[in-house]
Design an enzyme around this catalytic site. Structure first.
Site, PDB file in Angstrom:
ATOM      1  N   CYS A 111       0.932  -1.168   0.081  1.00 30.35           N
ATOM      2  CA  CYS A 111       0.000   0.068   0.085  1.00 30.35           C
ATOM      3  C   CYS A 111       0.856   1.189  -0.054  1.00 30.35           C
ATOM      4  CB  CYS A 111      -0.752   0.008   0.967  1.00 30.35           C
ATOM      5  SG  CYS A 111      -1.855  -1.559   1.468  1.00 30.35           S
ATOM      6  N   HIS A 247      -3.504   7.220   2.012  1.00 27.34           N
ATOM      7  CA  HIS A 247      -3.967   5.804   1.482  1.00 27.34           C
ATOM      8  C   HIS A 247      -5.276   5.474   2.172  1.00 27.34           C
ATOM      9  CE1 HIS A 247      -4.294   1.780   0.838  1.00 27.34           C
ATOM     10  NE2 HIS A 247      -4.051   1.170   1.943  1.00 27.34           N
ATOM     11  N   ASN A 277     -10.332  -0.310  -0.610  1.00 21.33           N
ATOM     12  CA  ASN A 277      -8.738  -0.211  -0.542  1.00 21.33           C
ATOM     13  C   ASN A 277      -8.131  -0.797  -1.810  1.00 21.33           C
ATOM     14  OD1 ASN A 277      -6.210  -0.825   0.184  1.00 21.33           O
ATOM     15  ND2 ASN A 277      -6.769  -1.393   2.250  1.00 21.33           N
TER      16      ASN A 277
END
Ligand code: UT7
Length: 320
Positions: A111, A247, A277
Site C-alpha cells: 500500500c 492511503h 482499498n
C-alpha cells in the site's frame, strides 16, 4: 532541484459492486461494511487487467501533463498484482505507449508502493540520471482475495493511478519512509509454493490474510508520526497544509490521524466510499480525483501518505 507532479491520471474498472451486492453472495451487510470502513462500493475487474488499467491511467496522466512518450525516461509501477511475474507491468506500459527511451521496472511496497516509487524517482532526479518519470500504483486485488473470507474481501477494490513527475524548481519538499518487516505477517499473501520435483506437492492457491486490528493499530500510530517528521523536515506546521491525501484503507484510520494531528477532517479528501482499498493505487487515484475536481491550485501544500503491507509506510509533503 525538486520533484514535481505535473500530471495525473487514473482508471477504474467498469463494474461497480456495492455492499448490498456483496450481501447477496456472503454473510455481510451494507451497515457492517460502511459503518466500520466507510466503503459503500468498489470496482472489480471483469475483462480489465492491471496492465490495461495502467496503460489508460498513464495516457491520461501524460495528456494532463502535456508530456509525450518520448520525453519519459523512467517508468515505475508499484504493484503486488502484476498480470505476469515477467514482463513487468511497467514494461507492458512502455511497449503500449511507445516510451522507447524509458527504463521500466516494478516495485513491491504494497500500500506504500506509490510513495516509494515517488521517492525512487526523486533520487534518480537528484542524482541527475533522469528528468521525467511516469510513476503508478496499480492493482487487481480481487484476484488475490479469498471470496469466502468476508473479513478481507469486502475491503478491497481494483484500479490504477498514475502521475508524471519531473525535475523542477519546486515540488517535493520533504519525505519520510520506513519498513518493519518483523510485523509483516499481519498482512500477507503468499506467492506460489515450491512445486519442484523434489517436493511434488499439489499447488494450493494462496490468498490475502490480514489481522485487521494489528494493521489498524500500526496505521493510527505510524502515520501521524511519519507526517509530523516530514512537516518538521520541511519547516512546516499542520496549519500550513491544504490537503492530506492518505492511503484509503478505512475512514476510521483517516479520522484518527486527523484527530491526532488536530486537523479538521475536511482537509482529508477521500475516495474510499466508491473505490474501497486499492493498495498502491489508492494515493494516485485520490490525487487524480482531487486534481480533476479542481481542488489543487499552484502553491498549495499537500501531504501524501501511504501505509500497509510489509509493513511499510511513506509520507511526503509537496508544493503543487
Ligand atoms: O491497506 C492497509 C490494510 N488494511 C487496513 O488498514 C485495515 C485496518 N483494519 C480495519 O480496518 C478493521 O480492523 C476491519 C474493518 C478490517 C475490521 O473491523 P473490526 O472492528 O476490527 O472487526 P473484527 O475483525 O474485530 O470483527 C468483528 C466482528 C466479528 O464477529 P464476532 O467474532 O464479533 O462475532 C467478525 O466475524 O465482525 C465480523 N465480521 C463481519 N461481519 C459482517 C468480519 N467481517 C465481516 C463482514 N460482515 N464483512
Amino acid at each position: 532541484m525538486r520533484t514535481r507532479i505535473i500530471g495525473t491520471g487514473s482508471c477504474l474498472p467498469e463494474t461497480v459492486v456495492t455492499n448490498d451486492d456483496l450481501s447477496k453472495i456472503m454473510d455481510t451487510s451494507d451497515e457492517w461494511i460502511s459503518s466500520r470502513t466507510g466503503i459503500r462500493e468498489r470496482r472489480l475487474v471483469k475483462e480489465e487487467t492491471t496492465a490495461s488499467m495502467s496503460i489508460k491511467a498513464s495516457m491520461r496522466a501524460m495528456e494532463n501533463a502535456g508530456v509525450s512518450a518520448d520525453e519519459i525516461d523512467l517508468i515505475i509501477v508499484a504493484t503486488i498484482t502484476g498480470d505476469y511475474v515477467t514482463p513487468s507491468t511497467s514494461c507492458e506500459i512502455q511497449a503500449a505507449i511507445g516510451a522507447d527511451r524509458a527504463v521500466a521496472f516494478d516495485i513491491n511496497a504494497a500500500c506504500s508502493g506509490f510513495m516509494f516509487a515517488l521517492h525512487i524517482a526523486d533520487a534518480y532526479f537528484k542524482s541527475g540520471i533522469y528528468k521525467t518519470a511516469l510513476i503508478l500504483g496499480a492493482e487487481t486485488l480481487s484476484r488475490i482475495m479469498d471470496w469466502n473470507d468476508r473479513s478481507t474481501c469486502v475491503l478491497f477494490g481494483d484500479g490504477a493511478g498514475a502521475a508524471v513527475v519531473r525535475a523542477d524548481e519546486t515540488g517535493l519538499l520533504a519525505y519520510d519512509q520506513g519498513s518493519d518487516g518483523a510485523r509483516g505477517k499481519v498482512l500477507a499473501c503468499r506467492n506460489r509454493k515450491n512445486n519442484n520435483p523434489l517436493v511434488k506437492k499439489p499447488m494450493d492457491m494462496e490468498y490475502t490474510s490480514m489481522d485487521g486490528q494489528e494493521v489498524y493499530k500500526f496505521a493510527v500510530t505510524t502515520v501521524p508520526s511519519s507526517i509530523k517528521r516530514v512537516l518538521d523536515e520541511a519547516g512546516l506546521k499542520v496549519e500550513d497544509i491544504d490537503y492530506f491525501a492518505l492511503h484509503q484503507a478505512n475512514i476510521r484510520i483517516i479520522q484518527s490521524v486527523a484527530k491526532r494531528l488536530k486537523v479538521s477532517e475536511d482537509k482529508f479528501p477521500t475516495s474510499l466510499d466508491h473505490c474501497g482499498n486499492i493498495s498502491a493505487a489508492s494515493v494516485p487515484i485520490l490525487l487524480d480525483e482531487m486534481n480533476r475536481n479542481g481542488l489543487l491550485k499552484p502553491g498549495m501544500k499537500i501531504v501524501l501518505s501511504g501505509f500497509g503491507g510489509g509493513l511499510t509506510w511513506g509520507s511526503a509533503v509537496l508544493e503543487w
